[in-house]
Design an enzyme around this catalytic site. Structure first.
Site, PDB file in Angstrom:
ATOM      1  N   ASN A  30      -5.535   4.950 -10.350  1.00  0.00           N
ATOM      2  CA  ASN A  30      -4.356   4.718  -9.515  1.00  0.00           C
ATOM      3  C   ASN A  30      -4.173   6.003  -8.712  1.00  0.00           C
ATOM      4  O   ASN A  30      -3.584   6.971  -9.192  1.00  0.00           O
ATOM      5  CB  ASN A  30      -3.117   4.426 -10.354  1.00  0.00           C
ATOM      6  CG  ASN A  30      -1.917   4.119  -9.467  1.00  0.00           C
ATOM      7  OD1 ASN A  30      -1.949   4.359  -8.261  1.00  0.00           O
ATOM      8  ND2 ASN A  30      -0.855   3.592 -10.064  1.00  0.00           N
ATOM      9  N   ALA A  32      -0.210   7.989  -3.870  1.00  0.00           N
ATOM     10  CA  ALA A  32      -0.160   8.178  -2.411  1.00  0.00           C
ATOM     11  C   ALA A  32      -1.524   8.566  -1.822  1.00  0.00           C
ATOM     12  O   ALA A  32      -1.805   8.264  -0.655  1.00  0.00           O
ATOM     13  CB  ALA A  32       0.882   9.231  -2.057  1.00  0.00           C
ATOM     14  N   ARG A  34       5.004  -4.010   0.615  1.00  0.00           N
ATOM     15  CA  ARG A  34       5.820  -2.824   0.884  1.00  0.00           C
ATOM     16  C   ARG A  34       5.549  -2.288   2.295  1.00  0.00           C
ATOM     17  O   ARG A  34       5.036  -3.004   3.148  1.00  0.00           O
ATOM     18  CB  ARG A  34       5.556  -1.782  -0.217  1.00  0.00           C
ATOM     19  CG  ARG A  34       5.892  -2.318  -1.618  1.00  0.00           C
ATOM     20  CD  ARG A  34       5.642  -1.294  -2.694  1.00  0.00           C
ATOM     21  NE  ARG A  34       6.522  -0.134  -2.539  1.00  0.00           N
ATOM     22  CZ  ARG A  34       6.344   1.024  -3.209  1.00  0.00           C
ATOM     23  NH1 ARG A  34       5.327   1.135  -4.052  1.00  0.00           N
ATOM     24  NH2 ARG A  34       7.172   2.026  -3.027  1.00  0.00           N
ATOM     25  N   HIS A  89      -2.779  -0.502  -8.661  1.00  0.00           N
ATOM     26  CA  HIS A  89      -1.432  -0.166  -8.176  1.00  0.00           C
ATOM     27  C   HIS A  89      -0.420  -0.955  -8.977  1.00  0.00           C
ATOM     28  O   HIS A  89      -0.578  -2.183  -9.119  1.00  0.00           O
ATOM     29  CB  HIS A  89      -1.282  -0.464  -6.681  1.00  0.00           C
ATOM     30  CG  HIS A  89      -2.255   0.313  -5.867  1.00  0.00           C
ATOM     31  ND1 HIS A  89      -2.101   1.666  -5.660  1.00  0.00           N
ATOM     32  CD2 HIS A  89      -3.424  -0.042  -5.288  1.00  0.00           C
ATOM     33  CE1 HIS A  89      -3.130   2.097  -4.952  1.00  0.00           C
ATOM     34  NE2 HIS A  89      -3.951   1.084  -4.726  1.00  0.00           N
ATOM     35  N   GLU A 132      -9.508  -0.024  -8.874  1.00  0.00           N
ATOM     36  CA  GLU A 132      -8.294   0.580  -8.279  1.00  0.00           C
ATOM     37  C   GLU A 132      -7.077  -0.190  -8.790  1.00  0.00           C
ATOM     38  O   GLU A 132      -7.076  -1.428  -8.778  1.00  0.00           O
ATOM     39  CB  GLU A 132      -8.416   0.458  -6.754  1.00  0.00           C
ATOM     40  CG  GLU A 132      -7.213   0.942  -5.984  1.00  0.00           C
ATOM     41  CD  GLU A 132      -7.400   0.743  -4.464  1.00  0.00           C
ATOM     42  OE1 GLU A 132      -8.528   0.379  -4.029  1.00  0.00           O
ATOM     43  OE2 GLU A 132      -6.422   0.932  -3.728  1.00  0.00           O
ATOM     44  N   PRO A 187      -0.613  11.630  -7.682  1.00  0.00           N
ATOM     45  CA  PRO A 187       0.683  12.302  -7.576  1.00  0.00           C
ATOM     46  C   PRO A 187       1.879  11.445  -7.961  1.00  0.00           C
ATOM     47  O   PRO A 187       1.948  10.263  -7.617  1.00  0.00           O
ATOM     48  CB  PRO A 187       0.769  12.670  -6.089  1.00  0.00           C
ATOM     49  CG  PRO A 187      -0.650  12.767  -5.643  1.00  0.00           C
ATOM     50  CD  PRO A 187      -1.413  11.769  -6.458  1.00  0.00           C
ATOM     51  N   ASN A 188       2.791  12.082  -8.677  1.00  0.00           N
ATOM     52  CA  ASN A 188       4.097  11.542  -9.065  1.00  0.00           C
ATOM     53  C   ASN A 188       4.042  10.558 -10.224  1.00  0.00           C
ATOM     54  O   ASN A 188       5.089  10.156 -10.739  1.00  0.00           O
ATOM     55  CB  ASN A 188       4.823  10.892  -7.868  1.00  0.00           C
ATOM     56  CG  ASN A 188       5.042  11.880  -6.743  1.00  0.00           C
ATOM     57  OD1 ASN A 188       5.649  12.914  -6.949  1.00  0.00           O
ATOM     58  ND2 ASN A 188       4.507  11.593  -5.555  1.00  0.00           N
ATOM     59  N   TYR A 229       8.570   0.661 -10.369  1.00  0.00           N
ATOM     60  CA  TYR A 229       7.445   0.995 -11.242  1.00  0.00           C
ATOM     61  C   TYR A 229       7.692   0.704 -12.729  1.00  0.00           C
ATOM     62  O   TYR A 229       6.792   0.880 -13.539  1.00  0.00           O
ATOM     63  CB  TYR A 229       7.075   2.478 -11.051  1.00  0.00           C
ATOM     64  CG  TYR A 229       6.647   2.787  -9.626  1.00  0.00           C
ATOM     65  CD1 TYR A 229       5.489   2.232  -9.096  1.00  0.00           C
ATOM     66  CD2 TYR A 229       7.412   3.616  -8.810  1.00  0.00           C
ATOM     67  CE1 TYR A 229       5.094   2.499  -7.791  1.00  0.00           C
ATOM     68  CE2 TYR A 229       7.028   3.897  -7.503  1.00  0.00           C
ATOM     69  CZ  TYR A 229       5.871   3.334  -7.000  1.00  0.00           C
ATOM     70  OH  TYR A 229       5.475   3.594  -5.701  1.00  0.00           O
TER      71      TYR A 229
END
Ligand code: DQA
Length: 148
Positions: free
Chosen positions: A75, A78, A108, A101, A99, A11-12, A24
């Site tokens: 990736n 969320a 964070r 990110h 994976e 998402p996003n 990002y």
């Protein structure tokens, strides 16, 4: 014969380049796709880049990957932090999983420190910016071509 790998994005990430660029960066997902395609060609991999804002679509693509992909770079965005469905789907996939990110999630908010997907991932990249996708593609080549 080149092998296909999936690069799945949650998402996003369709907003990459526009969304919170201070975190990002300014590259779009299409830019990342081009960089990974070039890196994949060097190691004999064809990449298929996909993005969805919907958990079920990501699960469905992982199921499809069982028949057509030699490995998965993901990736989960969320979904990383709460999706047992994505973890279960990855557990049903036999090839290597990396994976990725873009941000250094451990620097964070604490809710980003937990990853369900890490319970399955063979390698995890965090904090390399979008270059992490390229590094993951190169490492996928190593895992698929050179691993015993
Ligand atoms: C992300 C980190 C996640 O915590 C976040 O929800 C994202 C992107 C990253 O690439 O840094 O959407 O996966």
């Amino acid at each position: 014969m080149p092998k296909t790998i999936y690069i799945l994005n949650g998402p996003n990430l369709n907003l990459l380049g526009k969304r919170e660029p201070e975190i990002y960066g300014h590259d779009t997902l299409a830019d990342v796709e081009a960089q990974c395609a070039a890196a994949g060609a060097v190691v004999g991999l064809v990449i298929e880049m996909m993005q969805s804002n919907h958990e079920g679509q990501i699960v469905d693509w992982i199921h499809t990957a069982r028949d057509v992909a030699a490995g998965i770079i993901i990736n989960p965005a969320a979904l990383t932090h709460y999706s047992i469905a994505v973890l279960d789907a990855l557990n049903a996939f036999d090839g290597p999983v990396i994976e990725v990110h873009i941000s250094q999630v451990h620097k964070r908010e604490s809710f980003r420190h937990r990853s369900y997907v890490s319970l399955r991932a063979d390698a995890v990249m965090a904090g390399f910016g979008v270059h992490g996708y390229v590094l993951a593609t190169q490492h996928m080549g190593h895992l698929i071509n050179d691993a015993p």
